[in-house]
Design a protein around this motif. Sequence first.
Motif, PDB file in Angstrom:
ATOM      1  N   VAL B 136      38.091  31.152  25.319  1.00 43.52           N
ATOM      2  CA  VAL B 136      38.774  31.433  26.583  1.00 43.52           C
ATOM      3  C   VAL B 136      39.931  30.461  26.801  1.00 43.52           C
ATOM      4  O   VAL B 136      41.017  30.842  27.235  1.00 43.52           O
ATOM      5  CB  VAL B 136      37.775  31.360  27.757  1.00 43.52           C
ATOM      6  CG1 VAL B 136      38.501  31.438  29.072  1.00 43.52           C
ATOM      7  CG2 VAL B 136      36.768  32.471  27.651  1.00 43.52           C
ATOM      8  N   VAL B 137      39.688  29.199  26.466  1.00 42.71           N
ATOM      9  CA  VAL B 137      40.751  28.192  26.645  1.00 42.71           C
ATOM     10  C   VAL B 137      41.998  28.598  25.858  1.00 42.71           C
ATOM     11  O   VAL B 137      43.113  28.647  26.390  1.00 42.71           O
ATOM     12  CB  VAL B 137      40.250  26.807  26.184  1.00 42.71           C
ATOM     13  CG1 VAL B 137      41.409  25.843  26.069  1.00 42.71           C
ATOM     14  CG2 VAL B 137      39.224  26.271  27.150  1.00 42.71           C
ATOM     15  N   GLU B 140      43.830  31.796  27.177  1.00 44.69           N
ATOM     16  CA  GLU B 140      44.746  31.571  28.290  1.00 44.69           C
ATOM     17  C   GLU B 140      45.986  30.825  27.808  1.00 44.69           C
ATOM     18  O   GLU B 140      47.105  31.096  28.238  1.00 44.69           O
ATOM     19  CB  GLU B 140      44.046  30.747  29.379  1.00 44.69           C
ATOM     20  CG  GLU B 140      42.806  31.392  29.936  1.00 44.69           C
ATOM     21  CD  GLU B 140      43.124  32.374  31.055  1.00 44.69           C
ATOM     22  OE1 GLU B 140      44.146  33.080  30.966  1.00 44.69           O
ATOM     23  OE2 GLU B 140      42.360  32.428  31.998  1.00 44.69           O
ATOM     24  N   LEU B 166      52.757  39.151  32.121  1.00 46.01           N
ATOM     25  CA  LEU B 166      51.973  38.078  32.708  1.00 46.01           C
ATOM     26  C   LEU B 166      50.933  38.615  33.673  1.00 46.01           C
ATOM     27  O   LEU B 166      49.779  38.170  33.677  1.00 46.01           O
ATOM     28  CB  LEU B 166      52.919  37.128  33.438  1.00 46.01           C
ATOM     29  CG  LEU B 166      52.348  35.764  33.708  1.00 46.01           C
ATOM     30  CD1 LEU B 166      52.140  35.052  32.391  1.00 46.01           C
ATOM     31  CD2 LEU B 166      53.309  34.977  34.575  1.00 46.01           C
ATOM     32  N   ALA B 167      51.345  39.566  34.487  1.00 45.24           N
ATOM     33  CA  ALA B 167      50.403  40.121  35.463  1.00 45.24           C
ATOM     34  C   ALA B 167      49.177  40.662  34.752  1.00 45.24           C
ATOM     35  O   ALA B 167      48.030  40.346  35.094  1.00 45.24           O
ATOM     36  CB  ALA B 167      51.088  41.214  36.285  1.00 45.24           C
ATOM     37  N   TYR B 168      49.410  41.470  33.730  1.00 43.79           N
ATOM     38  CA  TYR B 168      48.296  42.050  32.991  1.00 43.79           C
ATOM     39  C   TYR B 168      47.449  40.971  32.330  1.00 43.79           C
ATOM     40  O   TYR B 168      46.222  40.973  32.435  1.00 43.79           O
ATOM     41  CB  TYR B 168      48.816  42.988  31.910  1.00 43.79           C
ATOM     42  CG  TYR B 168      49.026  44.407  32.355  1.00 43.79           C
ATOM     43  CD1 TYR B 168      50.256  44.836  32.828  1.00 43.79           C
ATOM     44  CD2 TYR B 168      48.001  45.334  32.264  1.00 43.79           C
ATOM     45  CE1 TYR B 168      50.447  46.145  33.217  1.00 43.79           C
ATOM     46  CE2 TYR B 168      48.193  46.649  32.652  1.00 43.79           C
ATOM     47  CZ  TYR B 168      49.412  47.038  33.116  1.00 43.79           C
ATOM     48  OH  TYR B 168      49.615  48.336  33.492  1.00 43.79           O
ATOM     49  N   LEU B 170      47.191  37.692  32.818  1.00 46.34           N
ATOM     50  CA  LEU B 170      46.473  36.765  33.700  1.00 46.34           C
ATOM     51  C   LEU B 170      45.268  37.450  34.311  1.00 46.34           C
ATOM     52  O   LEU B 170      44.178  36.854  34.403  1.00 46.34           O
ATOM     53  CB  LEU B 170      47.392  36.238  34.800  1.00 46.34           C
ATOM     54  CG  LEU B 170      48.276  35.061  34.417  1.00 46.34           C
ATOM     55  CD1 LEU B 170      49.079  34.594  35.605  1.00 46.34           C
ATOM     56  CD2 LEU B 170      47.457  33.914  33.867  1.00 46.34           C
ATOM     57  N   ALA B 171      45.449  38.692  34.729  1.00 46.69           N
ATOM     58  CA  ALA B 171      44.310  39.413  35.302  1.00 46.69           C
ATOM     59  C   ALA B 171      43.215  39.572  34.252  1.00 46.69           C
ATOM     60  O   ALA B 171      42.030  39.354  34.532  1.00 46.69           O
ATOM     61  CB  ALA B 171      44.775  40.777  35.821  1.00 46.69           C
ATOM     62  N   MET B 174      41.402  36.425  33.729  1.00 51.25           N
ATOM     63  CA  MET B 174      40.466  36.159  34.814  1.00 51.25           C
ATOM     64  C   MET B 174      39.160  36.897  34.584  1.00 51.25           C
ATOM     65  O   MET B 174      38.068  36.334  34.751  1.00 51.25           O
ATOM     66  CB  MET B 174      41.111  36.625  36.129  1.00 51.25           C
ATOM     67  CG  MET B 174      40.626  35.907  37.330  1.00 51.25           C
ATOM     68  SD  MET B 174      40.994  34.174  37.254  1.00 51.25           S
ATOM     69  CE  MET B 174      39.473  33.525  37.816  1.00 51.25           C
ATOM     70  N   LEU B 177      37.299  35.233  31.940  1.00 48.07           N
ATOM     71  CA  LEU B 177      36.755  33.964  32.410  1.00 48.07           C
ATOM     72  C   LEU B 177      35.481  34.189  33.210  1.00 48.07           C
ATOM     73  O   LEU B 177      34.462  33.525  33.001  1.00 48.07           O
ATOM     74  CB  LEU B 177      37.806  33.248  33.263  1.00 48.07           C
ATOM     75  CG  LEU B 177      37.426  31.875  33.779  1.00 48.07           C
ATOM     76  CD1 LEU B 177      37.249  30.929  32.612  1.00 48.07           C
ATOM     77  CD2 LEU B 177      38.505  31.345  34.706  1.00 48.07           C
ATOM     78  N   ILE B 178      35.541  35.144  34.119  1.00 51.98           N
ATOM     79  CA  ILE B 178      34.368  35.406  34.943  1.00 51.98           C
ATOM     80  C   ILE B 178      33.206  35.856  34.075  1.00 51.98           C
ATOM     81  O   ILE B 178      32.064  35.386  34.242  1.00 51.98           O
ATOM     82  CB  ILE B 178      34.684  36.460  36.027  1.00 51.98           C
ATOM     83  CG1 ILE B 178      35.732  35.915  36.982  1.00 51.98           C
ATOM     84  CG2 ILE B 178      33.437  36.838  36.786  1.00 51.98           C
ATOM     85  CD1 ILE B 178      36.143  36.880  38.051  1.00 51.98           C
ATOM     86  N   ALA B 180      32.696  35.167  30.970  1.00 55.45           N
ATOM     87  CA  ALA B 180      32.221  34.044  30.164  1.00 55.45           C
ATOM     88  C   ALA B 180      31.393  33.085  31.008  1.00 55.45           C
ATOM     89  O   ALA B 180      30.335  32.602  30.578  1.00 55.45           O
ATOM     90  CB  ALA B 180      33.415  33.320  29.540  1.00 55.45           C
ATOM     91  N   VAL B 181      31.874  32.814  32.208  1.00 55.96           N
ATOM     92  CA  VAL B 181      31.139  31.890  33.083  1.00 55.96           C
ATOM     93  C   VAL B 181      29.764  32.464  33.420  1.00 55.96           C
ATOM     94  O   VAL B 181      28.741  31.774  33.366  1.00 55.96           O
ATOM     95  CB  VAL B 181      31.953  31.630  34.365  1.00 55.96           C
ATOM     96  CG1 VAL B 181      31.098  30.945  35.394  1.00 55.96           C
ATOM     97  CG2 VAL B 181      33.160  30.798  34.054  1.00 55.96           C
ATOM     98  N   TRP B 182      29.769  33.722  33.759  1.00 55.30           N
ATOM     99  CA  TRP B 182      28.513  34.388  34.102  1.00 55.30           C
ATOM    100  C   TRP B 182      27.523  34.296  32.949  1.00 55.30           C
ATOM    101  O   TRP B 182      26.354  33.935  33.120  1.00 55.30           O
ATOM    102  CB  TRP B 182      28.833  35.826  34.434  1.00 55.30           C
ATOM    103  CG  TRP B 182      27.750  36.575  35.079  1.00 55.30           C
ATOM    104  CD1 TRP B 182      26.486  36.163  35.362  1.00 55.30           C
ATOM    105  CD2 TRP B 182      27.840  37.916  35.541  1.00 55.30           C
ATOM    106  NE1 TRP B 182      25.777  37.163  35.971  1.00 55.30           N
ATOM    107  CE2 TRP B 182      26.588  38.257  36.090  1.00 55.30           C
ATOM    108  CE3 TRP B 182      28.855  38.873  35.539  1.00 55.30           C
ATOM    109  CZ2 TRP B 182      26.333  39.496  36.634  1.00 55.30           C
ATOM    110  CZ3 TRP B 182      28.586  40.112  36.088  1.00 55.30           C
ATOM    111  CH2 TRP B 182      27.336  40.423  36.621  1.00 55.30           C
TER     112      TRP B 182
END
Lengths: 485, 500, 539
Positions: B136-137, B140, B166-168, B170-171, B174, B177-178, B180-182
């Motif tokens: 993930v790092v 990004e 960028l919009a696509y 970055l979304a 995100m 990321l969520i 992966a965190v979960w």
Amino acid sequence: MNNLLALPVVLPLLGSLLALVWPRRADWAGLGASVAAFVAAGHIGAEVMRNATLELAVGGWAPGLGIALRADGLSASLLLMSTLVALAAGLYATTYFAEAQKRADFWPLWLLMITALHALLLSGDLFNIYVTLELLGLAAVALAALGGSRAALQAAVRYLTVGLLGSLAFLTGVGLIYAGYGTLDMVMLAGRVDAEPATWVALALMTAGLLIKSALFPMHFWLPSAHANAPAPVSAALSALVVKAAFYLVLRLWLDVFDVALSQASAGLLGLLGASAVIWGSWQAYRAERLKLLAAYSTVAQIGYLFLFIPVLLATEPGEARDLLFGALVLFALTHGFSKSAFFLGAGVILHRAGHDRIAELGGTSRALPVTTFVLALAGIALIGLPPSGTFLAKWQLMTSAIAAGQWLWIPVIAIGTLLAGAYVFRVLGHAFGPGEGVGPSLAWARAELPALLLALVATAVLGLGAAQVWTMVVPGSNAEGVSL
Amino acid sequence: MSLSNSLPLLILLSSLLPGLAIFLLREESFRLRTALNLFGASVKLILVGVMIWGVFHEQVYETRWTLAPGLDLVLHADALSVLFVSLSTLLWLVTTVYAIGYLEDSPHRSRFFGFFSLCVTATVGLALAGNLFTFVVFYEFLTLATYPLVAHKGTPEAIRGARIYLAYTLAGGMALLIGAVWLRTLAGPLDFVQGGILGGMDHLDPWTLRWIFLLLIVGLGVKAALVPLHGWLPQAMVAPAPVSALLHAVAVVKAGAFGIVRVVYDVYGVEFAASLGVLALLGAAAAVTIIYGSVKALSQDNLKKRLAYSTVSQVSYIALGTAILGPLATVGGMVHLVHQGVMKITLFFAAGNYAEALGVHRVSEMDGVGRRMPGTTLAFTIGALGMIGIPPVAGFVSKWYLGLGAAESGAALWVLPVLVGSSLLNAAYFLPILYRAWFGQPPAKWPGGHTHAGRWEINQALLWPPLLTAGLALAAGLFAAAPYSPLEWARLIAEREYSL
Amino acid sequence: MNEIALSLVLLSPFVAIAVLLATSTRWCLVLATAPVLAAALMVPVGSTLELGWLLLGVHFTLDATGQLFLVFSSLVWLVAGIYAAASPADPRARQGFELLFLLTLAGNLILILAADMVTFYVGFALMGLAGYGMVIGRRSQRARRAGHIYIAFTLVGELALFSALLILVAAADSRLFADLSGITLPPVAVGLLLLGFGIKVALPGLHLWLPSAYTAAPIVAVAVLSGPMMKAGLLGWLRFLPAEADGLMEWGPVLMLLGAAGLVLGVWLGLVQREPRAVLAYSSIAKMGLITALFGGALKSPAEAAPVAAALVLFAMHHLLVKSALFLGVGEWEKRGRARWLMAGLGLLALTMIGAPLTGGALVKQGLGTAIAGDFGVLSALLTLSAIGTALLMARFMWLLTRKVVRPTLTDSIPAAAWLVLLPVAFLGPFTPFVITLEVAGMLPLGVFLLGLAGMSWLNARWPGLWARGRSGDALTALNRVLQHARRRLPTPQIQYGRLQVALIRPETLPAPQGTLAGPGLLWLALFLGLLAATLLPH
């Protein structure tokens, strides 16, 4: 070596006196004091990493009667950050204020503010905290008014009014506590405090007062105009340090002193406010047309993030997980301090060069100042929360803990906040890519640009890659290697 | 630090350090910049060669750096990462040469090459990531490094295209990321292990795992251009040709596809994922993308846009291979990672050449380019034939394995019509280009471009890269069964994956 | 030794390509084909060549069927090569034609020698695609249209073959043809194979590409198309549908039906054509229809399959030679007009085509007749029907040649010489043991032929111009007209895609503090009370 603790307070005070007495040498006095304070903070930090907490009873008077100074991981790290930020911003200020008279006005106030800040961070009892909080507020107001424009003055007066309300509320709370428990020393209070109506009211009063000072939504209304109209180095300090101090106090009160009197509902309320701050602040930043205004609203949002940590912290059982989250909170605060100050300093350079800070017209200027644009980019990365900044790690940790604690509401808030931050940062950076020749790497103005660069690098590289050290400092007895969740 | 500890880090540094140095160079220091670029690329190639040899002999290379308690940044070399790293490294070298020729006398070259190197660093870091966090790092970081490249030209269209990109991304980042965190909160540190780690964890609720999978795939699917997350890709065509070549062949789209492969094989485990039923979803998305991309490509007249939609379609073959249970389909998907990269980069190089030398941007302007630029068009032809799946170019080999995998697993027989339909569509939008190029009548005057004074049809730095990659595409197909071919390597990966 | 010979055979087209690119001489075409013919005659049957590192692992072998195919195909290629090399160059075509000629030859050789399915496919795909370049050789409008139709059909056929391949390899767990004998062939695969090779073989419905290609392409291309390339389809069937495999019996009747339909279609449409090339084209369709039907019969009764298949192959080889020779002769006719030696030669070829006595055609027909003598009633009827139909078609063909006026252009004698050398081979081939019999069955077609000629002349005398008329093109043109009509009627859908709109940014000045503090003050009070309440509540 506990006399060390007095140094960060005494040195800037001395410096401010010197600057007052010798205006022509004000720069030297100020910078000298800042460097000395930084060195002292460094030593303190090293000591804290070894011994966990330092204490100093000033004048030998025992706590309860005298002034106690305490430094644990949290205050030591914030102290380190503030000395570094103050040093860099001070260095920048010597170039920002062109006339000597302005500088002569600036340095005493600045150093007084620093004194108050350091004293606040190191204070061990509530009354001292009140005093230093007042001093800090007054110095900040005076500095904000240094901008000189009508808008700046109006903003400063409003800041003063609102700040006084906050301080008064805080004082009332302190009074109630003293009446109830007979002591104001925080360590002693922590042992005596009970969950009873007086405590609750006092806590509510103090918290409400601090919420104004830390500009949590909806008490943020004074911040954008104050920070945006102030001179750049002052804005840096205001956003990075002053509001952070108020938040630090909320943390102290909630986590160390009044933890028995808390409830999940109150923490949840703070969290909701923080969430609103994140979204509202980010949205307003996105819509802002001027660079400094954008940065100010960004501060509102980032403060919101800090408050988001609180409900999750309280919902996590004390232990490894909570320590991890706490360390993340500190990391976030530190990174924001560095990145926001870097951003303001960079914005100041641009403002000086272009004569304005209207974002849409910054193209040529950002191309002429590649280093500053780089600073804005690095700071922006930290504000968004992308790797390799420390904010990324902190957000990761926050999200992990939020999910583990079952507090799902914060996840979409963080997501939206991050995306909006991406939008407004890249709006600014996009202008750096216009057509036309660039100037190649060059330092247009070394003394002005380098401090910002240093701060930005700390935010995005040092704190990102060396973050493990933060946990070592903040969490007593933890060894970052080999610890797994 | 021994070699096994430091090799992954060294590989990363071999492009990071030259990149940072290049930022500090003046525009005019052409020779120093070229030297730095090529030096970095060559060093990286050598290091990767060492790594390939080592991994083949089951040597372990790992660099670990603790960022926070419980969060380690891990760079680890296994067979799959070596596949992607070697592809990236080789194509970086070729693209650097191409970019040097393409951007001659353009402004902002130092900035370009600096970010170029950062982009490759991010890709290599991604490839070598040893756990989901590290992935993930770098994912990004890749977004950050590629944005300036897309916006490089600085025109309003470029800025707009970069903003959409960028919009696509970055979304998508995100979402990733969520997810992966979960997953982290549920399953602990997510080190990539061949065969997956979630299969062995019985305490996890299947529905939670399905939702997490969806999040992860959405996040990865943005970069991998799965429909309907692909919208940024045609917009990003405003970037200069070397950027399109690298982005669409190697860096961004492959990063997404590679991530999908990692998640399915090394986090979930392919058999576990199949039992959860998420593979069917992935397969469906991939199939829709394959057909949709090809259909859209038919209607594009702008050459680069046509190639962009073709990329959308072709990269999903990798996802498709991942979605079919069975070693053959796995081999097909993974070998296509390499093959598609080499073929697509050839096509983009050729498109860049046409724009540069003749000012030709549209398919309708391409009549007779074969006569004017035979070398470039030869490379284009090989790439196009490979895309259609005509032996002996490499594309045939990947399609063969995908199809065989589908035929062998009874459940996935529907893949065959998708493959066939897609090949037909590919033929429909590539063959007319080839016809025009070779058999069309050239116009009296070309639309523009810089005519090259010299023996060759175009600056040599622009001619040899596409010919080289076309040759590689041909060799990858022709010698697919030879040792050390991409196919053999993909077989090795599949072997190691399924034996666990 | 044999392996080297086989590799030389396969390499010669590529060597020739290298020579072509280096020297631009067109005689490289001969350089490619002559060694192949020599090798075909000399390499012993049963030689194999295996290259594990190439592609997915290639296997080549020369078995009996393969040798027959190789010998006759390479003969045709050789003559076609000489023909192409010696003809005046078309200024527009340049090197493209020769290059693609060689690539098509390469593909053909690969597929003939292939011992595993993937290699066969590679050769088949190469041959089909490179053939496109040969079809559009002259780049005229007509040729290009024919090329488009050809490539569309070829692609569909190749993809069908590819799909079938996947299924078969999955079912047999091996890529070798030898391993196909032991399994049950999945019906889907068989259907796809029929589709794929049926396009090459021009089964009815799949034949639509053929007439336009044969009439518009250069004569060399047509010769090769109608000879080796068409028979490659048959070879495909022979290889992929071995008699020993299961699951084929049900397909026998299907093939017989399709074949019969092709026969009827070919004869019917061929008779009304007005160009000699078109007549020959439909004659090919008819002949391949017959072959298909016979193959179907072999599938239906696997026990008697072997002799039928052998005779079939000889029959196909004969057709390969004669048809190619006919086309080459027509090429000469298009350039020279009705030279007497030319007409005589063509007449001889027509005779062997129809199986007149004392010709090679008669022998193969006899051989076929013997092989199917068992209980293949339908097939015998078809054979007779085919004999009559072919005779009529040849009559029409010869008649058209005599009727149409052609302006002679200056020509080289080398092509003609080559053709003349081919002539006796075609006439007497394929050299089965020579038995002179004068069977009644052989006389029938001859009689029909002569009758046909006479009849047409008479009809023409009666109604002048009637028989010179006819049509060219067929269902495809009509289909096209219908499609265009439909397209004009249907509206084209317009789909608008939403865009990711970036919110508009409204200008905002740097705000000076405005308004009173009353609002915020009240808000703060509310906040304090809220905090208090929140703290109080749980307790």
